[in-house]
Design an enzyme around this catalytic site. Sequence first.
Site, PDB file in Angstrom:
ATOM      1  CG  ASP A   9       5.349   5.951   8.032  1.00 23.23           C
ATOM      2  OD1 ASP A   9       6.027   5.013   8.301  1.00 23.23           O
ATOM      3  OD2 ASP A   9       5.403   7.127   8.573  1.00 23.23           O
ATOM      4  N   GLY A  12       3.883  -0.529  11.084  1.00 20.32           N
ATOM      5  CA  GLY A  12       4.227  -1.075  12.372  1.00 20.32           C
ATOM      6  C   GLY A  12       2.953  -0.942  13.566  1.00 20.32           C
ATOM      7  NE  ARG A  13       3.191   5.045  12.952  1.00 17.58           N
ATOM      8  CZ  ARG A  13       2.887   6.223  12.241  1.00 17.58           C
ATOM      9  NH1 ARG A  13       2.013   7.063  12.775  1.00 17.58           N
ATOM     10  NH2 ARG A  13       3.387   6.272  11.059  1.00 17.58           N
ATOM     11  CB  SER A  54      14.644   4.572   3.907  1.00 14.54           C
ATOM     12  OG  SER A  54      14.620   4.329   5.203  1.00 14.54           O
ATOM     13  CG  ASN A  57      13.500   1.974   6.714  1.00 22.53           C
ATOM     14  OD1 ASN A  57      13.008   1.968   5.687  1.00 22.53           O
ATOM     15  ND2 ASN A  57      12.959   2.939   7.740  1.00 22.53           N
ATOM     16  NE  ARG A  60      12.389   1.468  10.939  1.00 21.05           N
ATOM     17  CZ  ARG A  60      11.168   1.623  10.512  1.00 21.05           C
ATOM     18  NH1 ARG A  60      10.346   0.369  10.484  1.00 21.05           N
ATOM     19  NH2 ARG A  60      10.611   2.435  10.149  1.00 21.05           N
ATOM     20  CG  LEU A 176       9.113  14.909   0.665  1.00 21.61           C
ATOM     21  CD1 LEU A 176       9.500  15.639  -0.256  1.00 21.61           C
ATOM     22  CD2 LEU A 176       8.039  13.998   0.218  1.00 21.61           C
ATOM     23  CB  SER A 177      11.469  10.000   5.212  1.00 18.18           C
ATOM     24  OG  SER A 177      10.624  10.369   6.089  1.00 18.18           O
TER      25      SER A 177
HETATM   26  C1  FPP Z   1       7.601   2.360   6.949  1.00 15.97           C
HETATM   27  O1  FPP Z   1       6.501   2.116   8.026  1.00 15.97           O
HETATM   28  C2  FPP Z   1       7.716   1.256   6.028  1.00 15.97           C
HETATM   29  C3  FPP Z   1       8.489   0.221   5.774  1.00 15.97           C
HETATM   30  C4  FPP Z   1       9.706   0.379   6.644  1.00 15.97           C
HETATM   31  C5  FPP Z   1       8.285  -1.078   4.800  1.00 15.97           C
HETATM   32  C6  FPP Z   1       7.261  -1.003   4.023  1.00 15.97           C
HETATM   33  C7  FPP Z   1       7.345  -2.099   3.429  1.00 15.97           C
HETATM   34  C8  FPP Z   1       6.237  -2.964   2.842  1.00 15.97           C
HETATM   35  C9  FPP Z   1       4.886  -2.195   2.998  1.00 15.97           C
HETATM   36  C10 FPP Z   1       6.366  -3.945   2.205  1.00 15.97           C
HETATM   37  C11 FPP Z   1       6.675  -3.685   0.719  1.00 15.97           C
HETATM   38  C12 FPP Z   1       6.522  -5.070   0.002  1.00 15.97           C
HETATM   39  C13 FPP Z   1       7.087  -5.362  -1.388  1.00 15.97           C
HETATM   40  C14 FPP Z   1       6.909  -6.393  -2.138  1.00 15.97           C
HETATM   41  C15 FPP Z   1       7.743  -4.304  -1.942  1.00 15.97           C
HETATM   42  P1  FPP Z   1       6.665   1.581   9.634  1.00 15.97           P
HETATM   43  O2  FPP Z   1       6.164   0.213   9.548  1.00 15.97           O
HETATM   44  O3  FPP Z   1       8.224   1.912   9.904  1.00 15.97           O
HETATM   45  O4  FPP Z   1       5.575   2.661  10.177  1.00 15.97           O
HETATM   46  P2  FPP Z   1       5.477   2.952  11.690  1.00 15.97           P
HETATM   47  O5  FPP Z   1       6.701   2.174  12.541  1.00 15.97           O
HETATM   48  O6  FPP Z   1       5.808   4.409  11.735  1.00 15.97           O
HETATM   49  O7  FPP Z   1       4.227   2.513  12.071  1.00 15.97           O
END
Ligand code: FPP
Length: 223
Positions: A9, A12-13, A54, A57, A60, A176-177
């Site tokens: 997680d 994005g931030r 998830s 997700n 979004r 744990l989401s």
């Molecule tokens: C949550 O963080 C994370 C996700 C929705 C996606 C995570 C996916 C990757 C890092 C890529 C994985 C790549 C492969 C090849 C499997 P968020 O960005 O929503 O966090 P935030 O908004 O809370 O900062």
Amino acid sequence: MKHIAVIMDGNGRWAVKRGRERSVGYRFGARALMRLAEDFLSFPISTLTVYAFSTENNKRDSKEVSNIFSVIASFLLSEVFPFCQKNGVALRFIGNLDALPDDLKQIVESNPAVSGEKTLVIAINYGGSDEILRAYEKMKEKGIVRPTEKDLYDNLDTAGLPMPDAVLRYGGYKRLSNFLPLQTIYSELFFIDKLWPDYDRSDIEKVISDFSDIKRNFGGNNA
Ligand code: FPP
């Protein structure tokens, strides 16, 4: 310790903090995943599970969802598949894969069948409650009317995998989401106060070392 599961997680931030688009954070998050995959080769564990997307997700906005899927698709092809082939790491996907967009589904289905001592598990479009409902449907189809706990676990997406010994969550939140709810009933939980793209090998080394000091009795006594 056999199995570590990671909630990646804070991508994005991480990007927004740097004045960049959130999608940039997903690319750096995917790079962090590849560093973790390399480190996994030398960690004394057999299974690594990562939460890439998830079921929730999907709520979004559609641009963000398609950005995440496109990062996942391109990294699977250019990095994850070659990594698994080169290093003899078995790759497994869990989640509601049938509901993925066609292009990503095709890529997931083209998973090179590598067999090896280590397994990388990627959760895409995964939600624990969705997994339990799908397990229920699978059991119904098999004519299992009064399932045992073993039947239930055998029909989860994770059938045959060890239960996670430790779950690590990055990003600052302590929840744990909907990640592996039935598999984590006895997992040790570690909350890493960093955003996922800042992953470093020492994070897991510390978890492995802290874990070795924990006495686990799985609800039994300490004898
Ligand atoms: C949550 O963080 C994370 C996700 C929705 C996606 C995570 C996916 C990757 C890092 C890529 C994985 C790549 C492969 C090849 C499997 P968020 O960005 O929503 O966090 P935030 O908004 O809370 O900062």
